[in-house]
Design an enzyme around this catalytic site. Sequence first.
Site: not given
Lengths: 909, 909
Positions: A26, A96, A105, A107, A340, A463, A791, A858, A878
């Site tokens: 701020k 502030r 919200g 502080m 912001r 699952h 993998s 994977c 990959y």
Amino acid sequence: MTKYVYFFGSGRAEGSSLMRNLLGGKGCELAEMTNLGIPVPPGFTVTTQAWAHYNRTGREWPEELWDQILENLRRLEGVADASFGDPRKPLLVSVRSGARVSMPGMMETILNLGLNDATVDGLAARTGNDRFAWDCYRRFVSMFADVVLDVRREIFDEHLEAAKKRLGVRTDPEVPAAELRKLTETYKDLINERTGRPFPQDVQEQLRLAINAVFDSWFAKKATEYRRIHAIPEDWGTAVTVMSMVFGNLGDTSGTGVGFTRDPRTGESRFYAEFLANAQGEDVVAGIRTPLPIEALRERMPAIYDELLAIADRLERHYKDMQDLEFTVQEGTLYLLQTRAGKRSARAAVRVARDLVHETVIDQHTALLRVRPQEVNEAIRPVFEERDKQAAIAAGRLLATGLAAAPGAAVGQVVFDADKAVEWAKAGQGQVILVRPETSPEDVAGMYAAEGIVTTRGGRTSHAAVVAVGMGKACVVGASDILVDEERRLFQAGGRVIREGDVISVDGGTGEVILDAVTTVEGSLGDEVKELLAWADRYRAADVASDRGLGVRANADTPDDAVRAREFGAEGIGLVRTEHMFFAGDRIPIVREMIMATTDATARRAALTKLLPFQRDDFVGIFRAMDGLPVTIRLLDPPLHEFLPNWREYKEMVEKRSRLEALGMNVEEQKRLEHIIAVVERLREANPMLGHRGCRLGITNPEIYGMQVRAIMEAACTVAEQGVRVMPEIMIPLTGTVGEMKETFAQTKRVADGVIAETGISVKYLVGTMIEVPRAALIANKIAEYADFFSFGTNDLTQLTFGYSRDDVAKFLPKYLDMGLLSHDPFSTLDADGVGELIEIGIDRGRSLRPDLKIGICGEHGGDAQSVEFCHRVKMNYVSCSPFLIPGARLAAAQARIKERQGGGRDRA
Amino acid sequence: MTKYVYFFGSGRAEGSSLMRNLLGGKGCELAEMTNLGIPVPPGFTVTTQAWAHYNRTGREWPEELWDQILENLRRLEGVADASFGDPRKPLLVSVRSGARVSMPGMMETILNLGLNDATVDGLAARTGNDRFAWDCYRRFVSMFADVVLDVRREIFDEHLEAAKKRLGVRTDPEVPAAELRKLTETYKDLINERTGRPFPQDVQEQLRLAINAVFDSWFAKKATEYRRIHAIPEDWGTAVTVMSMVFGNLGDTSGTGVGFTRDPRTGESRFYAEFLANAQGEDVVAGIRTPLPIEALRERMPAIYDELLAIADRLERHYKDMQDLEFTVQEGTLYLLQTRAGKRSARAAVRVARDLVHETVIDQHTALLRVRPQEVNEAIRPVFEERDKQAAIAAGRLLATGLAAAPGAAVGQVVFDADKAVEWAKAGQGQVILVRPETSPEDVAGMYAAEGIVTTRGGRTSHAAVVAVGMGKACVVGASDILVDEERRLFQAGGRVIREGDVISVDGGTGEVILDAVTTVEGSLGDEVKELLAWADRYRAADVASDRGLGVRANADTPDDAVRAREFGAEGIGLVRTEHMFFAGDRIPIVREMIMATTDATARRAALTKLLPFQRDDFVGIFRAMDGLPVTIRLLDPPLHEFLPNWREYKEMVEKRSRLEALGMNVEEQKRLEHIIAVVERLREANPMLGHRGCRLGITNPEIYGMQVRAIMEAACTVAEQGVRVMPEIMIPLTGTVGEMKETFAQTKRVADGVIAETGISVKYLVGTMIEVPRAALIANKIAEYADFFSFGTNDLTQLTFGYSRDDVAKFLPKYLDMGLLSHDPFSTLDADGVGELIEIGIDRGRSLRPDLKIGICGEHGGDAQSVEFCHRVKMNYVSCSPFLIPGARLAAAQARIKERQGGGRDRA
């Protein structure tokens, strides 16, 4: 001497955007706007460094701080043409908080500081509004008491309500000035009573105490929890901004508003704001009055409207991003109170980033870094209309909140088993939501038929979660507040009873389960997403040739999955779970036949022979869809009993047999049930996850893997003859010892080479392994001798490294996350400390023997952005993930590459 | 030129004991004995180096080998006064295998080589015994055919049997010379027929072929398996000894025998041998005649007897160990054919080692290294009388062979459930053997009541195995050939049906389960064991002060266990499993009360309050028993559902409820059952091993750990006040994250310090953790911040590192061991490659933060010798194991220390 205070006002500020760490978000943006010449009420910011001193010393200020504050207060008085504590021209300020990152919200803020029994009259005189002045003072007293003096606001509110009752009025504005003055006196008396001290009349003391209170609010419980959830370091601390008050509630030429420079829901380039005349921000927040569309401002104050639009445009170009603004108009003068980067929906995030590139505001790298990978995935799913959902929740229709397992918005009729899901969906009875305690592989058809899935147990990689993500179904798991009563076909939640056929809505992105239908908005892989991902691929794969780019493959089990995966940009398949092919309706009886034939090798072989053509046909379809791309196929992994009746069915069989027995009926059926019950009991395992599965099954029952390898290679040879460029990679699951790898490698080669010899068609194939058992990572150098590729199966590796069963974590993991014992769910985001180290060990050791070893991942983590970055850093070739997560993975891989270049190259890892 | 052949004879040999690797065990000791002047038939040994060449080149001999053999053959002819292939004075030889280590019966031997159609007459003439000569020839032909020409011996035996039938005689010796001659001709014809070549008459060819056959026998299937089981390297190969034949079957002044220099059963110092006059070793092996006690020799040939005794004594002193001898007397002349260290029973091993020290033959170090730790443990258990057991097996009474889980010999009546075990044992119905598919914690009372335990599932560290070892009960697990039918109260095995109440014998040291009673011999912690262990303690603990010795603690759950542990030499308790206290009869209802009170915190707390005094009293007893020694207490570890009805009971409840429902009976009871069924189902976990247990339970249900810590500290304060030196070490199980450790550490301290404050009695205590989750080892440096000590829980660590559930491994682990995919069961002997590396990582990282971190092990491996050596090498402070394994652990720790000194100090690790 350290400078602890930075001034802004009259077009010049000591701070700037670059001083975010010191001045907080701020504070630095107020300074930046001031320097840009944008009208901002003047003020000054006390730095986070001051907070650090305060924190370090046990609530002491640096020696020079007070003098610096007083000096800046004097500058402020000069600019504001008012004097702090001066009864004639009182300067009022807001105090502030403001940390490096926005913690909305969390502080404290104090408004109207500087009022006391004397200055309140000055304010009345200056504004010509007695009621206004006393209302300000009353509010200030209660706010100060609450925030600074630790006297709860509720006791003041009681008095206010009593007064309103007595006066016969309903709203605050109807309370007259005299009454407000009395109330203020009462408030002060209460404070004196509660704290043993009078309300401070010394405005300097007010300021000093208020700054301390804001400092302290960093450690308020809610702030601490917020930081924990968002992984914000404890030692950042907060700055404190003291700013001259402006009032939007001084009549019809005043007002207040908030706005976004673009539509935060869609990203559309239009000023999207709301305005409330003659009001303060507080009134909007309190919901006392409903704000109007920004057109209201255009009508009432066209000049102000134009000025605001020009400022909005300027701020967006300056910050190169969509902005979220707060403004106040005080008697015809516009003030900006905050700017912001604006929060936005996933779709808007993509569109804004894309549009800003087209508008030449940012370059493609910046655009790619600005969209979260998850947002790309979310952007292509249907979502709930947020307003309608909030209304439903406000109306008390929220039934439960579980873990958000698979994003998406689903509405449908509740069903309690997979068969009914299939039946109802087929019968065109509309969409269904499958609600179950947990799901198992045989529920897959039902899950596919359903729009959404809710389970009361299990975690994010249970699952249900894994399969749902893979299918692109909305899914909420571990919704433990839902009590399912399968027998009576109903569930209880939130004090209500929901019966089969009732409609619910499931938000898989938030975990909410809501009664009745909530309106949905369709998502799509629109042009914006396509364009952004095209850029991502360009940067990600910039040098795949030199093996330094991270590829993205899909986990896909059917030809349909494979086609979809390719549409979403998969560069191959990293995981075909062959067991999923066993669950299709026409196959499960044959699979059971095979399993039941435990002592009869001939019968077992006969069943396998029947299964072979099914598997082969599936592989043919997948290979065709993946023409020219590699396909990694994992041989059978789960324990055999997963193909047999589950717990519920077992219990039903026991019950049925007992009933028949008690009644002396149907001996034939009793015998049949007895046989199945016995098989289930014999195959039952104490810990199936750690039991007879994976290559352990392939070694004790070589005929099963033999059939699978044969099916793979027959399919490969068949399509190769038809001109398909086929690249099969056969993967052995659950290897933990060299012996297993050596044995299954030889076994696989034997069958595969046999098929090639039989058909006379030469197909190149690889044989590799999953690394998913901790021991495999530790002895990777030995395993690599018999593996063409690795993998990492990070689902199981996470389970074993933590000792967590993903099906059972719901009992403690949510609590761990709540308590901050874990910063994130390790099944969602790869645990770099433990699992990650094992992966690095596995890669190092594997490549120490075989430098060109192809390595991928994977597990479900392949679709998680942070985990993708990890995979890039440790030089995997990959990642592989569900088709629906591929867009996000493509973006995450590009981000990893871009960040790395910015940071100096992947090799630094 | 390489020397491939070493001669021995006439009091001089080229080889010696030191050339074991080159000449094999048999060859080198024959050489050694020759050099000692002990009468040995002359001969020569072809080296293992020749074998290595043969093996490397694909069955080719080194160029110079044949010449060297011929040369040595000439020397042999000279010494033996006979000529190879000479029909007048034929030299006959035996051709024997001999590897570095004895592999009894695994490889081939050929006797009487050198006989052919011509020399047989010379032998007849020389011995004046036609029948003898032809019998030798006949035997040689069949043996040569079998070993060298691959013609199975059975077809020859058929002809022999036919001849005996025709002649109407029953034994071989009754077959006359003429018939033997005819048989030999038949044998030769058969060989010609089968191989297409005549039986070789050229004695040199006979020799060459025989040597090849012995070389080849290294790779015979049985030899390969033997090597795998005993971990003998494949490339050692065998030497071949060619030795002049001597005959014990040349009349009454001839004979043959075997003997031990001490009693191999007890270790008693007396010559323990058997003798058979006018016989060859072969006759003894074939069981045709029963050998006589050695007194037979003293009576018949006192001079020979005295000579033999003198030689035995000399050999024992020379080799400094009890010897196993083979000898032959040929016409009044004694020959030694072999000497080697004698196999002995566990008790004998201890006694021999002890006695040899007293006799100043060896020093204490040597004695300690010579006894296997397992033997010390075995020496204190009852064992089966071996002869009776073998007779039972020979009589077909072997029912099954499972995994040898806990040594000991038990005989008793079969029972199929724990309740009946307790009931029968109480009712004085005699000893019982509990036979179950598997055991669970609630079977503990039944296991305690039983003499032995047999399970059909599970591995060496399954519940049954672990508990049985701890209780010192004989136990066989994973006896999968036993098919239990609990309902019909019987099991089937080995084609028989065994009913409840039938008597069986269980050998926990070998895994055998035998029908009916086998005679047992009582074991005891005799003087020999005590003395040996006193030496062990001296060396082991030589510098415990400088923190370089390995301590030995016990896993003990009750005051009784603690007392026993101390008797066996425990230096503290490394693991008290507090959950075991929950299973005692008077407590389980309260535990269930606590668990059932899931939603009622007050009821739960009330139940815990009732449990507290029980736990406290147990701790008081344990602390008293361990006055002055540390006691490590693990807080509750298993998942709560372990305390609820098990599978069988669950099924029975479901059945019962269904029956009642079908018959419309007893609604009250139906409701009660329904409630319990629901609780069991709710608490059921997919993988309990990876579920809601250990500190996860302690964190989600802090009141449970709170009660336990309070009980521990109240007990500690109570006994401390009474003057007991109490050293409690509170241990948190299953830690995997820093958060868990931090939280439970704080929680524990809070309660413990609270008790100290309440009582005003200051007791020093430690709070530490198990390291049993792989992740804990990886982040040990972080965990150490909140842990005063580590104890490696290698059971779970092994389960997780391999991904093996110890309750489910029976389905594949035996096969893995069979196939050689694993060299040993990782639940018995610590897996150094995987689990061991994690332990080393954990120790390194833990001590990197806290160099003085106390570290132990409390898995079953703490009682395994090889694992104890590992623990010593990685610098643990102590091992902890079942009381009954403490003697072995003390010895193993001493051995590790001695070996390390011999190898250059522990620091080299």
